[in-house]
Design an enzyme around this catalytic site. Structure first.
Site, short mmCIF file in Angstrom:
data_model
loop_
_atom_site.label_atom_id
_atom_site.label_comp_id
_atom_site.label_asym_id
_atom_site.label_seq_id
_atom_site.Cartn_x
_atom_site.Cartn_y
_atom_site.Cartn_z
N VAL A 47 6.89 -14.12 3.46
CA VAL A 47 7.24 -12.70 3.38
C VAL A 47 6.05 -11.90 2.85
O VAL A 47 5.56 -12.15 1.74
CB VAL A 47 8.47 -12.48 2.47
N LYS A 48 5.59 -10.96 3.64
CA LYS A 48 4.42 -10.16 3.28
C LYS A 48 4.89 -8.88 2.58
O LYS A 48 5.68 -8.10 3.14
CB LYS A 48 3.61 -9.83 4.54
N VAL A 49 4.40 -8.67 1.37
CA VAL A 49 4.90 -7.60 0.49
C VAL A 49 3.74 -6.73 0.03
O VAL A 49 2.69 -7.25 -0.38
CB VAL A 49 5.60 -8.21 -0.74
#
Length: 216
Positions: free
Chosen positions: A82-84
């Site tokens: 998950v890219k945050v």
């Protein structure tokens, strides 16, 4: 050093994977938008091509929304990371996601202080944007050096992922500094294999080969 392809184009990804060059893929909303396909379907297709970390970025900017999106993204495939974005709400989300065993890639990092916070929050990867720092007359690779040193000093497990790579020297310098990963566009990946002396040498070898007498 691991090499990731920064792309959502399946043709590019298949070609790089066929050469055994890439260990993972990073995407972002801009790259995905270029492909004009449903997001989840595209990420699933990428995961079928590359058996490694596949970064899929959230679009929410509040912690609750980021966590909710992150939980849905990892349902696509076990390799999804998950890219945050590196904002306070993003750090809150990274903390919660890491507690749930969900891997995260904290993006839009431009300083070593930001990277320190991401590591303390439990990020799996930190993505400093070296090219964009160069664009504003800062030394992007200096930030990589600082982050690698800080992480080593305190034993953080967060991997340093050199992002916004513009040319092969970014990759070389990142590798020399000990960064764990470099992610790059397909064109830059291909440049890593290029050298004019290789082309000249191959041309000469083939020309000399053609001079040999042809056997009957």
């Amino acid at each position: 050093m691991k090499l990731f392809l920064d792309s959502a184009n399946l043709t590019e990804i298949r070609d790089a994977a066929a050469m055994g060059l890439i260990d993972g893929v990073t995407t972002n909303p801009s790259l995905v938008a270029k492909e004009g396909r449903p997001f989840a379907q595209l990420i699933a297709d990428i995961c079928r091509i590359v058996d490694g970390p596949i970064s899929a970025e959230v679009t929410a900017v509040d912690a609750e929304g980021i966590v909710r999106e992150g939980r849905e993204l990892v349902k696509i495939h076990h390799n999804v990371v998950v890219k945050v974005p590196l904002i306070p709400e993003g750090l809150k989300a990274v903390r919660q996601l890491s507690r749930e065993g969900i891997k995260t890639n904290v993006t839009l990092c431009f300083s070593s202080t930001q990277a320190l916070l991401a590591a303390k929050a439990g990020a799996s990867f930190i993505s400093p944007f070296v090219g964009r720092l160069d664009d504003i007359s800062e030394q992007g690779m200096d930030v990589i050096k600082q982050i690698v040193t800080i992480y080593r000093n305190y034993g953080f497990s967060t991997q340093v992922l050199v992002a916004s790579v513009r040319h092969p020297l970014h990759v070389v310098e990142g590798a020399m500094l000990g960064a764990h990963v470099a992610t790059m566009p397909y064109a830059v990946l291909m440049q890593l294999a290029k050298h004019p002396l290789t082309d000249i040498g191959l041309k000469k070898f083939l020309a000399d080969w053609e001079k040999l007498p042809k056997t009957v």
